[in-house]
Design an enzyme around this catalytic site. Structure first.
Site, PDB file in Angstrom:
ATOM      1  N   CYS A 128       0.802  -1.226   0.000  1.00  0.00           N
ATOM      2  CA  CYS A 128       0.000   0.000   0.000  1.00  0.00           C
ATOM      3  C   CYS A 128       0.833   1.273   0.000  1.00  0.00           C
ATOM      4  O   CYS A 128       0.329   2.345  -0.323  1.00  0.00           O
ATOM      5  CB  CYS A 128      -0.918   0.017   1.223  1.00  0.00           C
ATOM      6  SG  CYS A 128      -1.826  -1.516   1.443  1.00  0.00           S
ATOM      7  N   HIS A 149      -2.212   7.624   6.959  1.00  0.00           N
ATOM      8  CA  HIS A 149      -2.564   6.461   6.131  1.00  0.00           C
ATOM      9  C   HIS A 149      -4.048   6.173   6.326  1.00  0.00           C
ATOM     10  O   HIS A 149      -4.766   5.969   5.353  1.00  0.00           O
ATOM     11  CB  HIS A 149      -1.687   5.280   6.509  1.00  0.00           C
ATOM     12  CG  HIS A 149      -1.840   4.102   5.605  1.00  0.00           C
ATOM     13  ND1 HIS A 149      -1.509   4.138   4.268  1.00  0.00           N
ATOM     14  CD2 HIS A 149      -2.310   2.852   5.834  1.00  0.00           C
ATOM     15  CE1 HIS A 149      -1.757   2.966   3.717  1.00  0.00           C
ATOM     16  NE2 HIS A 149      -2.247   2.160   4.646  1.00  0.00           N
ATOM     17  N   HIS A 176     -43.158 -11.432 -32.140  1.00  0.00           N
ATOM     18  CA  HIS A 176     -44.362 -10.769 -31.640  1.00  0.00           C
ATOM     19  C   HIS A 176     -44.578  -9.415 -32.315  1.00  0.00           C
ATOM     20  O   HIS A 176     -45.704  -9.052 -32.666  1.00  0.00           O
ATOM     21  CB  HIS A 176     -44.241 -10.591 -30.120  1.00  0.00           C
ATOM     22  CG  HIS A 176     -45.434  -9.955 -29.482  1.00  0.00           C
ATOM     23  ND1 HIS A 176     -46.620 -10.637 -29.297  1.00  0.00           N
ATOM     24  CD2 HIS A 176     -45.632  -8.695 -29.003  1.00  0.00           C
ATOM     25  CE1 HIS A 176     -47.498  -9.832 -28.721  1.00  0.00           C
ATOM     26  NE2 HIS A 176     -46.927  -8.647 -28.532  1.00  0.00           N
ATOM     27  N   ASP A 227     -44.088   2.709 -34.243  1.00  0.00           N
ATOM     28  CA  ASP A 227     -44.566   2.407 -35.594  1.00  0.00           C
ATOM     29  C   ASP A 227     -45.903   3.106 -35.865  1.00  0.00           C
ATOM     30  O   ASP A 227     -46.145   3.617 -36.967  1.00  0.00           O
ATOM     31  CB  ASP A 227     -44.717   0.893 -35.749  1.00  0.00           C
ATOM     32  CG  ASP A 227     -45.193   0.506 -37.150  1.00  0.00           C
ATOM     33  OD1 ASP A 227     -44.691   1.106 -38.125  1.00  0.00           O
ATOM     34  OD2 ASP A 227     -46.076  -0.362 -37.253  1.00  0.00           O
ATOM     35  N   HIS A 234      -9.296   3.320  -0.262  1.00  0.00           N
ATOM     36  CA  HIS A 234      -7.866   2.973  -0.169  1.00  0.00           C
ATOM     37  C   HIS A 234      -7.391   2.548  -1.553  1.00  0.00           C
ATOM     38  O   HIS A 234      -7.666   1.448  -2.005  1.00  0.00           O
ATOM     39  CB  HIS A 234      -7.686   1.844   0.839  1.00  0.00           C
ATOM     40  CG  HIS A 234      -6.240   1.514   1.116  1.00  0.00           C
ATOM     41  ND1 HIS A 234      -5.202   2.231   0.586  1.00  0.00           N
ATOM     42  CD2 HIS A 234      -5.676   0.536   1.880  1.00  0.00           C
ATOM     43  CE1 HIS A 234      -4.059   1.721   0.987  1.00  0.00           C
ATOM     44  NE2 HIS A 234      -4.328   0.691   1.787  1.00  0.00           N
TER      45      HIS A 234
END
Length: 1807
Positions: free
Chosen positions: A540, A675, A1304, A1475, A718
């Site tokens: 880290c 930190h 459909h 449509d 972090h």
């Protein structure tokens, strides 16, 4: 910086009794400040008792005044002055009694002391270098803003006028020390006279103490009324005119109650002023005379005032005897200030504890007032020699793509916690702090192929982009020659992307793409840096450790500059689970550092990088220092605890070590960036360590000295390997803004942390001011493996004042060059910069904007825009104008690609007279020019000549040729060096006559010193040794032969010879000879009508007249040494340039003719067309060069710096612009950009705007329980098959033609007995695909727009192979789409997705039509409307949504409801409803009077459509939803009818009346029922032949068969994929090396060729010179017939399968039969007949030519079918034209007909 410099400085009236805190701060500041004026004030303050004693000795009346106040004050200050520590003396003030009525002998000098101290502290706060005289800068600034040379810039009221006088009388800060001393002494004297008068008056029986109060009246009162009341009180008088409605009244204290009561009764407000005694009164006349005698009689006396008696008397009268007309004086001063050109606020600095600026003036618009203050003093920090400056920074963190955005997150306490972007971890849901665009990368900028980018770890890609912006912000690109000695230190932890790469087939890029070493290596490689390139992993703390290593590398000399930071990107779900399993992460939400509810950290990703340089180097080189790393330290936890848990002793030891290295006390640090991951074990340990060192209870804690602690992880999570640098960036932003941001998500302290004693350490819960004069912070970063890293960062030292303080006032225009690798990036940067200018909270000047842009632009990039701006608003307008071109290409031509720069030739002119054209404005403004001129001047003085300053700026003739030539050389040298120092790349220098000497110096043949020896020595010989005849020179416009003949003929007539001195051009020559001879020639030339001009040269050079000095000149030429030229030089010799330079050649140069024309043509012959740039000003040398050039491609640049009508700086700007437009990377040297801007601006300026596209390699799953198809699927109908492969920016979606939703939708609509996809279905599918690619936009605000949708080949019920939708990104959220199958392209257009919350309405919605006045001619109920449609289409009842329709000639209005068939599916409902909307226009077309029964109308596309988010979700909101549809016929062109349709929501809900859909330019084609029947049959017939049945296509649309395409087209696609070269740029003759292929790319293409063609082709380094054609031939030679090149022949048995996207190039790949077909002659009669047939189908009246394209004539798929039928009827030829390319012309169509072999029938008139 200029924005904080005041226009006026006001010193207030006599001070009120100061508070103890004010006195304490004053004494501390006087004690500890090293400023000269305060040292002098301190000395006079300590000497006050002695001065008072001397003063009392001169005036008997002072004897009665007490000594106690002065002695007490001195003694208090003396104790403070000798104290060792501030803390020890802060409480030693009890013996100094502060009364409300202190005597004037104390208050008057104290007033001046406060003014001077506040002014000094203000100068300190400017942030300017102590070595520069800030006071001088202030004086020049206030002077330059004043419209008149007369009138004060420093104003003072009463005693304040003494302070103002001291400031005004001091040209320097050293002089201010003397004048401040005089002012303090004078104030003591005035106070004594006022106090003695008080004492004398007190002896009167009627005595009453004089006191003051302020009176202010409103609108219902007036000054006359106040004066009338004052007349009732004889002793009262007006002492100060404060404002137009306010005065100060002095009156006996006994009269004040009644006087104030009388005034208050009339509405006048009053307020007492703590001033005692009689100021501004005529009774003080005797005191005035005594003071003048005291202060002016003895220059050696203690009270001598060096201001002159008249000036002193004026000041004393304004204090003692005359009422102060303060309002009039201040009004005059304010009105004298010149309004700023950029409309910046006028700033006034007000000194003193009493505010005295008239309120009416203080309230003026754009009047900014700075009030002086006395804050606690600080000792100047002594930066260690190892200090490292941060000169650049950039970042990319969640929610922040820039430092400004990152600060906004911090300042607002925002939390960026949320779910990962869709698809990042497959189907897994992961929460954290994520980048939304981690897949985006600008591969083109970095020269990386799209395929390689796909395999690159996103950490590499993002680090490259952030590195570019960090380096850019450092001014690296602003340097003409950037240093390559740069190190690169990058912290990297995990490499998650390995999972993605390793789950796919290995490639040459797999290793380089995932190896962490390449994160730093790629950055160094791109920038060509030679310093260390190191990737660091300490878990880290990787980025903080990288910064530590970078600082160490600079200190040790490994590199001079370093880039450092870290990057972290998450893409592996197993890796995330591993960290979670270790118990480190928080599963309940964001990080909560130090909070009671902290349960672990949430992961984050991002990248932060900073640019570092040794502080001393940064300051000396003028870099913009953002902050200073004064120390770093690392250690390892001692192992006494778990490896992942920090150790208290190790951390506290580290803090002490880093403080020691920084030479700081713990109390110097006022902020700790911890930190702070939000874990229950780590947070208490870290908090305790920080408190132990930085917040110890033994430390003195003033309220303003609080120490804060915080953690960036509360905001962005972090970010692991990028977390340390995130803390560093946070501190830099805090330094910039002077604020401490709140700790996000913090409510109460973790109970495991013992509470701080006396508030030693605090956590900010709101945005607070960072109340420290010197700001320093410690950043702590802990690595889970035990590494601790600490970094101390503090504010930058004061910035050096610009060397030219008035530069900004002399400039009228600034040049701007915007560059980028792509047009999109150029325009985006223009937009970003315009927004920055518009929204920047700090006032920004045009000069600052120029400086910011100039230092950041990379002039070597491909595209550029160059322009000038004369004001900030104009700059904003120009930037906005260019930015708009990104959306509307009709606004502006696109940014021009950077031209291949022509060779640049510097041209030096000769002596053209005895005057010079040298601008003082340019000299003052340009650092480069001034530096070189000063260098020449210094050398000239060393050689015994006087300085040429300031005479060189005069345009008066210079009589002494030695001075003239030294000045001429210096000017030419300085101009040439200015261009070279600014980065101009010069390929050749050439000098005419004298100019050749300067050219020799610039080329490197002569050093500067040797050149001046030669020039000055030669000039001395000309002046002292030349013969009696000076000679004369005449320019004649005549050719070479004529000039030589003219010279010979004149010489033959007498003793005086004439010579040709200069061959300047083909018809331009200079003759030289005696004055008499030249006069004769001039007369003869005039008789012959020849143009002549007598030159103003001092001597007849290049003639026998030079012989008198030749011997001595030769001796001189042998003294100096000659070097080989560094820059090639073309000498003006006859046949060739000199190969070497010798004393003999140099000597003969002055005697022989100047063959300038010959030299110019040799340069042109060698270099081709060039840019000819004059080194100097207005000599005309480049004009002479132009006369000799043969090519018009040459470009001429000349400076006009001496023209009275031209601003000389503008000429430099214009020339720079010309060079930029020619592709040059030169900088504008008219001013030094680094002098014009404060470093804080660099943290906010927008960086490079990347032109990105997605690059993300899917991670193949290894879980056999999961589907092998990782593609995201939407309802089964449409799925994402591929993203960005094989083509960049392309997403390919597969369509499931058997999906129920498709069946459909199509089931309820029958067209002429068959199935034909409605236009709405195309729109629906494309909308869904676009929505998938923009999942970050909420569906509730997603707005869909279409442009140019066109149906190419209609779709029906036929199940087609390979039916897919291809979307290619062209802009952010904009894609070009193509619906295609293996046999055809069915629909094309553009789709754009916008966010309704932020987007502006599209242009076609700017003015909606007014349908309210439409007159109804015909109305039809629902049944009648559908009856009209039956000859085209029949709708099942459940699919009908049209309720009613009303129409007139050009308009239709209908009401539509949601059809029952919509069901519960949003997609189905939207498509069926859409449509129905489109039917309204079709019904209107069918209802027109001229519509025939056999004709129908079919919609083939439209212009633009906008579909609102409301409509897209309407089916879910209300099953009873209805809409009002308005349609109008907007145009009619032959058979084509255009309609615009607008749909509004109906009903009574809140959405009622809102626009649901706007569709403009819908094209309805009138066609026959039979033609439409063919279309339907074709769309419903399986196994259609795609291109031809009987007729092969013409060469213009020859397309390879499936096998042949696999060689050319697939090879081209492979090269495009691997190199990034555009398809259209790859031709058979393209050379591999020119495509940027490196060794890895070669390996990859060899592998890909094996994979695709099953052949083994080896490409050696020698083959890099091969062309694409050769590679294809090598592949062809090894391929089997199935992969070979198959010729396309023109017979009826040839069946071809075409790829609609790939055509063969016109190259040697064409077959013999194709070539023969190409050579067939075209018959004009047949061409006319074909054109006539086509014209009948166009019907627009547009001329049909052989070059006309069918597409541009409006021939869509329906019209093509009818044309196909008519061609068969007219020519007997059956052709299938549905697959013709969009570029097909009438000529191409004619060729198709001819190739059928029916010419005989046509010629015989068969048709």
């Amino acid at each position: 910086m200029s924005s904080s410099i005041p226009s006026v400085i006001v010193c207030g009236s006599q001070t009120i009794p100061p508070s103890r805190e004010t006195l304490d701060n004053l004494a501390s500041y006087l004690t500890k400040s090293p400023n000269p004026e305060l040292k002098a004030v301190r000395e006079v303050l300590l000497a006050l008792p002695e001065l008072w004693a001397e003063l009392k000795a001169t005036e008997p009346q002072f004897q009665a005044l007490s000594d106690e106040p002065i002695i007490t004050f001195r003694d208090w200050f003396l104790r403070h002055d000798t104290g060792s520590e501030y803390e020890d003396n802060i409480y030693n003030l009890s013996h100094l009694k502060i009364h409300e009525r202190l005597p004037n002998i104390l208050l008057a000098p104290l007033t001046v002391i406060i003014h001077i101290a506040q002014y000094s502290q203000y100068l300190d706060g400017l942030g300017l270098d102590d070595s520069d005289d800030c006071h001088v800068h202030i004086r020049q600034s206030t002077s330059s803003r004043n419209t008149t040379d007369i009138g004060p810039k420093f104003q003072g009221l009463c005693i304040g006028s003494l302070s103002a006088a001291a400031l005004d009388a001091s040209p320097t800060r050293t002089a201010l020390a003397q004048n401040a001393t005089a002012a303090v002494k004078l104030a003591l004297c005035i106070g004594a006279y006022v106090d003695s008068q008080r004492l004398a008056d007190s002896g009167s029986s009627s005595y009453s103490e004089m006191a003051c109060f302020i009176s202010r009246w409103g609108a219902d009162c007036c000054r006359e009324m106040v004066e009338e009341m004052l007349s009732r009180y004889p002793e009262a008088y007006i002492s100060v005119e404060l404002d137009y409605n306010s005065i100060t009244i002095t009156a006996p204290s006994g009269d004040m109650p009644s006087l104030q009561e009388d005034l208050s009764r009339e509405g006048v407000r009053v307020a007492n002023v703590p001033v005692n005694g009689r100021y501004h009164h005529s009774n003080n006349g005797r005191s005035l005379q005594s003071l003048l005698q005291l202060c002016c009689s003895d220059p050696c006396g203690p009270f001598w005032v060096p201001w002159g008696q008249d000036r002193l008397e004026r000041y004393l009268r304004s204090i003692l005897t005359e009422p102060a007309g303060w309002f009039s004086d201040m009004s005059e001063t304010i009105n004298s200030i010149t309004p700023s050109e950029t409309q910046m606020p006028m700033t006034t600095l007000e000194l003193g504890l009493v505010s005295c600026i008239p309120p009416s003036l203080a309230a003026l618009p754009r009047h900014h007032i700075i009030r002086g203050s006395l804050s606690p003093p600080t000792q100047p920090y002594n930066y260690p020699d190892t200090s490292i400056a941060i000169i650049g920074a950039a970042c990319k963190y969640p929610g922040a793509n820039s430092l400004d955005e990152l600060w906004n997150i911090f300042a607002a306490g925002q939390v960026m916690y949320g779910e990962a972007p869709p698809g990042r971890f497959g189907k897994e849901t992961v929460a954290g702090n994520f980048l939304s665009d981690a897949d985006q990368f600008d591969y083109g900028l970095f020269g990386i192929s799209p395929r390689e980018a796909m395999y690159m770890d996103p950490q590499q890609r993002i680090a490259l982009q952030v590195a570019y912006q960090a380096v850019e912000s450092s001014g690296y690109f602003g340097s003409p020659n950037p240093d390559g000695d740069v190190g690169c230190y990058i912290g990297v932890g995990n490499s998650d992307y390995e999972d993605n790469v390793h789950s796919n087939t290995p490639t040459a890029y797999s290793f380089t793409g995932t190896s962490r070493a390449f994160v730093s290596g790629r950055i160094s490689h791109y920038f060509k840096w030679t310093g260390p390139s190191i990737t660091i992993d300490t878990a880290c703390s990787s980025s903080a450790a990288a910064i530590h290593q970078a600082c160490s590398g600079i200190i040790l000399g490994d590199c001079s500059v370093a880039l450092a930071g870290g990057v972290n990107i998450m893409s592996s779900f197993p890796a995330d689970q591993n960290i979670a399993a270790a118990g480190m992460t928080n599963s309940t939400g964001p990080c909560r550092p130090f909070g009671a509810d902290a349960t672990g950290y949430s992961r984050g990703e991002g990248c932060g990088l900073i640019v570092l340089k040794r502080l001393a180097d940064a300051l000396s080189q003028g870099d913009n220092v953002l902050g200073v790393v004064v120390a770093t330290a690392v250690n390892q936890s001692d192992g006494s605890s778990s490896i992942t848990v920090p150790v208290l002793r190790s951390q506290s030891d580290l803090y002490r070590r880093v403080l020691s290295r920084a030479s700081m006390k713990a109390s110097d640090v006022s902020y700790v960036e911890a930190h702070g991951t939000g874990t229950q074990r780590g947070d208490p340990i870290e908090y305790q360590g920080a408190r132990e060192v930085f917040g110890s209870s033994g430390r003195y804690q003033a309220k303003s000295h609080k120490v804060y602690i915080g953690s960036v992880k509360a905001n962005i999570g972090h970010t692991e390997a990028a977390s340390g640098v995130a803390g560093v960036l946070k501190v830099l932003l805090m330094l910039k803004h002077g604020q401490i941001p709140p700790q996000a998500s913090f409510t109460s302290l973790n109970p495991a942390i013992p509470p701080s004693e006396s508030g030693q350490i605090s956590i900010a819960t709101q945005l607070e001011k960072w109340k420290r004069n010197f700001r320093a912070a410690c950043v702590n970063n802990y690595g889970a493996a035990g590494n601790n890293t600490a970094i101390i960062i503090c504010q930058h030292p004061p910035k050096t004042l610009p060397s030219s303080t008035n530069t900004a006032q002399t400039l009228t225009r600034y040049p701007f060059l915007i560059t980028a690798q792509s047009q999109v990036s150029v325009r985006r940067y223009c937009l970003a910069l315009a927004q920055y200018i518009e929204t920047n909270s700090k006032p920004l000047s045009l000069a600052a904007a120029f400086s910011l842009v100039a230092q950041q632009q990379n002039r070597n990039l491909r595209h550029r825009i160059a322009f000038c701006a004369s004001s900030l608003p104009e700059l904003w307008r120009l930037l906005t104008f260019h930015a708009q071109a990104a959306e509307d290409t009709s606004v502006l031509l696109p940014p021009s690609p950077r031209k291949q720069v022509k060779p640049i030739v510097l041209v030096f002119g000769g002596q053209t007279g005895s005057t010079l054209q040298f601008s003082k404005a340019v000299y003052d403004s340009s650092y480069h020019l001034r530096q070189n001129m000063d260098k020449c001047d210094a050398l000239i003085q060393e050689m015994g000549l006087p300085s040429f300053f300031p005479d060189i700026f005069s345009q008066e003739p210079i009589e002494d040729i030695v001075i003239l030539h030294s000045c001429l050389f210096s000017v030419q040298y300085a101009y040439a060096k200015a261009w070279l120092d600014a980065g101009l790349s010069v390929h050749r220098v050439i000098g005419h006559s004298f100019g050749q000497l300067t050219a020799m110096c610039i080329s490197g043949v002569l050093t500067l010193e040797n050149a001046l020896i030669l020039v000055i020595g030669r000039a001395n010989l000309i002046r002292d040794c030349w013969g009696e005849e000076k000679g004369s020179m005449l320019s004649v416009q005549i050719d070479r032969a004529g000039a030589e003949a003219l010279a010979w003929s004149e010489s033959s007539l007498g003793d005086d010879s004439i010579e040709v001195a200069c061959y300047n051009g083909p018809n331009s020559h200079v003759l030289v000879g005696s004055e008499l001879a030249i006069t004769n020639v001039e007369r003869r030339a005039s008789t012959a009508s020849l143009a002549t001009k007598r030159l103003k040269t001092t001597h007849g050079f290049h003639s026998k007249l030079v012989d008198a000095i030749m011997e001595q000149y030769s001796n001189l030429a042998h003294i100096v040494s000659y070097n080989a030229p560094v820059i090639p030089i073309e000498t003006c010799s006859e046949t060739a340039s000199w190969k070497i330079f010798t004393p003999q050649l140099v000597t003969e140069h002055s005697r022989r003719p100047v063959y300038f024309c010959d030299a110019v043509r040799r340069v042109e012959r060698d270099l081709g067309p060039c840019i000819w740039l004059e080194a100097g000003s207005s000599s005309g040398a480049v004009i002479l060069a132009k006369q000799s050039l043969t090519s018009k491609s040459n470009y001429i640049c000349g400076l006009q710096l001496g023209s009275p009508s031209t601003n000389p700086l503008d000429s430099v700007v214009d020339t720079t612009l010309e060079l930029w437009n020619q592709g040059s990377s030169v900088q504008c040297w008219a001013y030094n950009p680094r002098d014009l801007v404060h470093p804080s601006h660099f943290l906010g300026l927008p960086g490079y705007q990347f032109d990105t596209s997605p690059h993300w390699l899917p991670c193949a799953t290894t879980d056999h329980n999961k589907s092998n198809d990782p593609s995201p699927v939407i309802d089964g109908l449409i799925s994402l098959e591929r993203l960005s492969r094989p083509e960049p920016r392309v997403s390919i979606f597969e369509l499931d033609q058997k999906d129920w939703t498709l069946a459909h939708i199509l089931r309820g609509r029958e067209v002429l007995g068959g199935i034909l996809w409605p236009l709405a279905l195309y729109m629906g599918l494309i909308s869904r695909a676009a929505a998938l690619l923009t999942s970050s936009i909420p569906s509730a605000s997603r707005l869909i727009r279409f442009a140019g949708l066109e149906i190419k080949t209609p779709l029906g019920s036929d199940l087609l192979n390979g039916l897919c939708l291809r979307l290619k990104q062209v802009e952010a959220w904009s894609w070009g789409f193509s619906l295609e199958s293996d046999c055809a392209r069915h629909a094309t257009g553009t789709v754009i997705v916008d966010d309704e919350r932020t987007s502006r309405p599209p242009d076609h919605l700017s003015s909606l039509p007014d349908f309210a006045t439409a007159t109804t001619v015909f109305s039809a109920p629902r049944g009648v409307a559908y009856k009209l449609l039956e000859k085209v289409a029949e709708y099942d009842t459940a699919y009908r949504g049209l309720e009613s329709i009303s129409m007139n000639e050009d308009t239709a209005i209908a009401r539509v409801h949601l059809p029952p068939a919509a069901g519960n599916s949003r997609f189905v409902g939207n498509t069926i409803t859409l449509d129905q909307f489109l039917l309204v226009a079709e019904i209107h077309a069918l209802s027109m009077e001229d519509s025939k029964r056999s004709e129908v109308f079919a919609c083939s596309g439209f212009g633009e459509t906008t579909i609102s988010a409301n409509f897209m979700r309407a089916t879910e909101r209300d099953r009873g939803q209805t809409w009002q549809v308005y349609t109008r016929q907007s145009a009619k062109r032959g058979r084509e009818f255009l309609y615009d349709t607008f749909v509004y929501e109906a009903g009574e809900g809140e959405e009622s009346g809102s626009l649901a859909l706007a569709l403009t330019g819908a094209r309805f084609i009138r066609t026959s029922t039979s033609a439409l029947q063919q279309v339907v049959e074709l769309a419903n017939t399986p196994s259609r032949s795609p291109v031809t049945e009987e007729i092969a296509p013409s060469p213009n649309f020859l397309q390879f068969q499936e096998g042949s395409a696999n060689v050319w087209s697939l090879t081209v696609n492979l090269l495009h994929e691997l190199t990034g070269c555009a398809l259209e740029e790859i031709s058979p003759q393209t050379i591999l090396a020119d495509m940027g292929m490196d060794s890895l790319a070669i390996m990859e293409i060899e592998a890909r060729i094996r994979e695709v063609f099953n052949v083994d082709i080896r490409i050696s380094p020698v083959d890099m010179g091969s062309t694409v054609e050769i590679i294809c031939e090598r592949i062809t030679a090894q391929t089997s017939p199935s992969h070979g090149l198959v010729n396309v022949v023109g017979n009826s048995t040839s069946n071809t399968t075409s790829s609609s996207s790939q055509c063969t190039p016109s190259s040697s790949f064409e077959s013999d039969s194709d070539t023969q077909a190409t050579e067939l002659s075209l018959s004009a009669p047949t061409m006319e007949k074909v054109a006539r047939v086509v014209a009948t189908h166009v019907g627009s009246g547009e001329a049909v030519l052989s070059s006309s394209r069918l597409h541009s004539l409006g021939l869509d798929s329906l019209a093509v079918l009818e044309l196909q039928s008519d061609l068969h009827v007219n020519f007997g030829v059956r052709v299938h034209l549905m697959q013709l390319d969009c570029s097909t012309t009438i000529g191409d169509l004619h060729a198709l007909v001819m190739r059928r072999g029916v010419r005989e029938n046509i010629y015989n008139g068969a048709v």
